[in-house]
Design a protein around this motif. Structure first.
Motif, PDB file in Angstrom:
ATOM      1  N   VAL A 108       0.841  -1.208   0.000  1.00 36.67           N
ATOM      2  CA  VAL A 108       0.000   0.000   0.000  1.00 36.67           C
ATOM      3  C   VAL A 108       0.870   1.250   0.000  1.00 36.67           C
ATOM      4  N   PRO A 109       0.290   2.401  -0.391  1.00 37.84           N
ATOM      5  CA  PRO A 109       1.046   3.651  -0.374  1.00 37.84           C
ATOM      6  C   PRO A 109       1.425   4.086   1.031  1.00 37.84           C
ATOM      7  N   LEU A 110       2.327   5.047   1.079  1.00 43.53           N
ATOM      8  CA  LEU A 110       2.835   5.557   2.352  1.00 43.53           C
ATOM      9  C   LEU A 110       1.713   6.062   3.255  1.00 43.53           C
ATOM     10  N   GLY A 111       0.718   6.728   2.662  1.00 43.67           N
ATOM     11  CA  GLY A 111      -0.350   7.315   3.460  1.00 43.67           C
ATOM     12  C   GLY A 111      -1.154   6.304   4.245  1.00 43.67           C
ATOM     13  N   HIS A 112      -1.234   5.079   3.775  1.00 44.07           N
ATOM     14  CA  HIS A 112      -2.013   4.070   4.489  1.00 44.07           C
ATOM     15  C   HIS A 112      -1.317   3.660   5.785  1.00 44.07           C
ATOM     16  N   GLY A 113      -0.063   3.222   5.657  1.00 45.93           N
ATOM     17  CA  GLY A 113       0.644   2.752   6.844  1.00 45.93           C
ATOM     18  C   GLY A 113       0.842   3.829   7.883  1.00 45.93           C
ATOM     19  N   SER A 114       1.124   5.054   7.433  1.00 43.34           N
ATOM     20  CA  SER A 114       1.415   6.131   8.380  1.00 43.34           C
ATOM     21  C   SER A 114       0.193   6.593   9.138  1.00 43.34           C
ATOM     22  N   VAL A 115      -1.004   6.263   8.642  1.00 43.97           N
ATOM     23  CA  VAL A 115      -2.229   6.631   9.350  1.00 43.97           C
ATOM     24  C   VAL A 115      -2.814   5.435  10.104  1.00 43.97           C
ATOM     25  N   ILE A 116      -2.854   4.281   9.451  1.00 39.41           N
ATOM     26  CA  ILE A 116      -3.512   3.114  10.049  1.00 39.41           C
ATOM     27  C   ILE A 116      -2.759   2.612  11.274  1.00 39.41           C
ATOM     28  N   GLN A 117      -1.432   2.512  11.182  1.00 39.03           N
ATOM     29  CA  GLN A 117      -0.676   1.945  12.304  1.00 39.03           C
ATOM     30  C   GLN A 117      -0.828   2.758  13.592  1.00 39.03           C
ATOM     31  N   PRO A 118      -0.566   4.079  13.602  1.00 34.66           N
ATOM     32  CA  PRO A 118      -0.753   4.823  14.849  1.00 34.66           C
ATOM     33  C   PRO A 118      -2.205   4.889  15.297  1.00 34.66           C
ATOM     34  N   SER A 119      -3.145   4.867  14.340  1.00 36.13           N
ATOM     35  CA  SER A 119      -4.563   4.894  14.708  1.00 36.13           C
ATOM     36  C   SER A 119      -4.944   3.618  15.460  1.00 36.13           C
ATOM     37  N   CYS A 120      -4.517   2.482  14.936  1.00 36.58           N
ATOM     38  CA  CYS A 120      -4.830   1.213  15.599  1.00 36.58           C
ATOM     39  C   CYS A 120      -4.076   1.073  16.914  1.00 36.58           C
ATOM     40  N   ALA A 121      -2.896   1.694  16.997  1.00 32.29           N
ATOM     41  CA  ALA A 121      -2.181   1.712  18.276  1.00 32.29           C
ATOM     42  C   ALA A 121      -2.984   2.476  19.322  1.00 32.29           C
ATOM     43  N   THR A 122      -3.601   3.595  18.910  1.00 32.79           N
ATOM     44  CA  THR A 122      -4.439   4.359  19.832  1.00 32.79           C
ATOM     45  C   THR A 122      -5.677   3.576  20.226  1.00 32.79           C
ATOM     46  N   LEU A 123      -6.350   2.980  19.242  1.00 34.28           N
ATOM     47  CA  LEU A 123      -7.553   2.199  19.530  1.00 34.28           C
ATOM     48  C   LEU A 123      -7.234   1.005  20.430  1.00 34.28           C
ATOM     49  N   GLY A 124      -6.177   0.284  20.077  1.00 34.67           N
ATOM     50  CA  GLY A 124      -5.790  -0.859  20.897  1.00 34.67           C
ATOM     51  C   GLY A 124      -5.374  -0.448  22.294  1.00 34.67           C
ATOM     52  N   GLY A 125      -4.701   0.708  22.406  1.00 36.19           N
ATOM     53  CA  GLY A 125      -4.298   1.202  23.721  1.00 36.19           C
ATOM     54  C   GLY A 125      -5.487   1.514  24.600  1.00 36.19           C
TER      55      GLY A 125
END
Length: 306
Positions: A108-125
């Motif tokens: 996937v493009p850069l924009g996907h990983g840079s948004v999804i990963q920290p977002s899911c880290a926040t949700l999971g946290g």
């Protein structure tokens, strides 16, 4: 007496303002360096590095730099963390998580990983804080989580509609790494381990993987990519996104406090999209931009205490 007191108060206020400004500058630089690490990963994969090659650049240089510190603090018990806990943290927040994350950028493009990963880290946290740590989650944070999910849905729609199966696979990889990092953060709080100590230990433990890399992969491939490209990755991964960002963020926490400094990691997705556009020529799509704005609103709500 009054003049001396007012002068001392003015000096104190000036000093506090200076410390706060230093904290803001350090926090912004840390976020920028993390963003440059994401951009460096994307560039490295495009020029021929494998995820394993990037992993070596990410951890070997900082591991060598941190080894004397861990050695002095106590290598036998890993700075008081212990080997079992250190290895668990290395899996969830170290090279294992990073290797999976690097693989995601192949789909996937850069924009996907840079948004999804920290977002899911926040949700999971938030989820782990409620279920595992028994913390009370405010209504504002619940609302923020819902908004973040909405933003992720926007970005996921792009994968389904425009990228296809590879896009969905890449997005799910970043969901996994985000949740892994959430588990890493939850264990830090549960075991009361400082982020700095954990980072030192993880980078040093990662040196154990170097002999395996040399024996199985070898150095011929990375050497063939040239000195310039390897220097870029050593700087982006091994210096900026590693020890430099960690040190600057620690200074920001010291000067501003944990709650105020928590704003800066939330800036990473926006800065990553910006650096990817300026340095790599990958402008964000309309859906990526819409998802980013939605996620940033969710971050703001999720960081509020009320």
């Amino acid at each position: 007496m009054d003049q001396r007191t007012s002068g001392a108060d003015a000096l104190t206020q000036t000093n506090d303002a200076t410390q706060a400004l230093l904290g803001v500058v350090c926090g912004l630089l840390a976020a920028l360096f993390w963003a440059l690490g994401f951009a460096g990963t994307r560039h490295g994969l495009k020029v021929g590095f494998t995820p394993v090659d990037l992993l070596v650049h990410r951890y070997v240089w900082s591991g060598i730099a941190f080894l004397p510190l861990v050695w002095r603090a106590g290598i036998s018990d890993l700075c008081g963390i212990g080997w079992a806990r250190g290895l668990a943290l290395m899996v969830l927040g170290g090279p294992v998580m990073s290797l999976i994350s690097y693989t995601g950028f192949q789909f996937v493009p850069l924009g996907h990983g840079s948004v999804i990963q920290p977002s899911c880290a926040t949700l999971g946290g938030l989820l782990l804080a409620a279920l595992f740590l028994k913390e009370r989650i405010s209504a504002s944070r619940v609302a923020g989580a819902i908004v973040i999910v909405g933003g992720l849905g926007v970005i996921g729609a792009e994968s389904i509609g425009h990228i296809g199966v590879d896009g969905v696979q890449g997005d799910l990889i970043f969901v996994l790494t985000g949740l892994m990092f959430a588990g890493f953060g939850a264990l830090l709080r549960h075991w009361r381990v400082s982020a700095v100590s954990a980072a030192l230990v993880i980078n040093v433990l990662s040196l154990l993987l170097l002999p395996i890399y040399i024996a199985t992969v070898g150095l011929a491939h990375v050497a063939a990519l040239g000195v310039t490209e390897n220097a870029i990755q050593a700087l982006a991964q091994g210096v900026l996104a590693g020890p430099a960002a960690l040190y600057l963020f620690a200074v920001s926490v010291q000067r501003l406090g944990v709650a105020r400094a928590a704003v800066f990691p939330a800036c990473v997705p926006a800065l990553t999209l910006l650096t990817g556009w300026l340095l790599l020529g990958e402008p964000p799509t309309a859906l990526q931009a819409a998802g980013l704005v939605t996620v940033l609103c969710g971050f703001y709500l999720a960081q509020r205490q009320r």
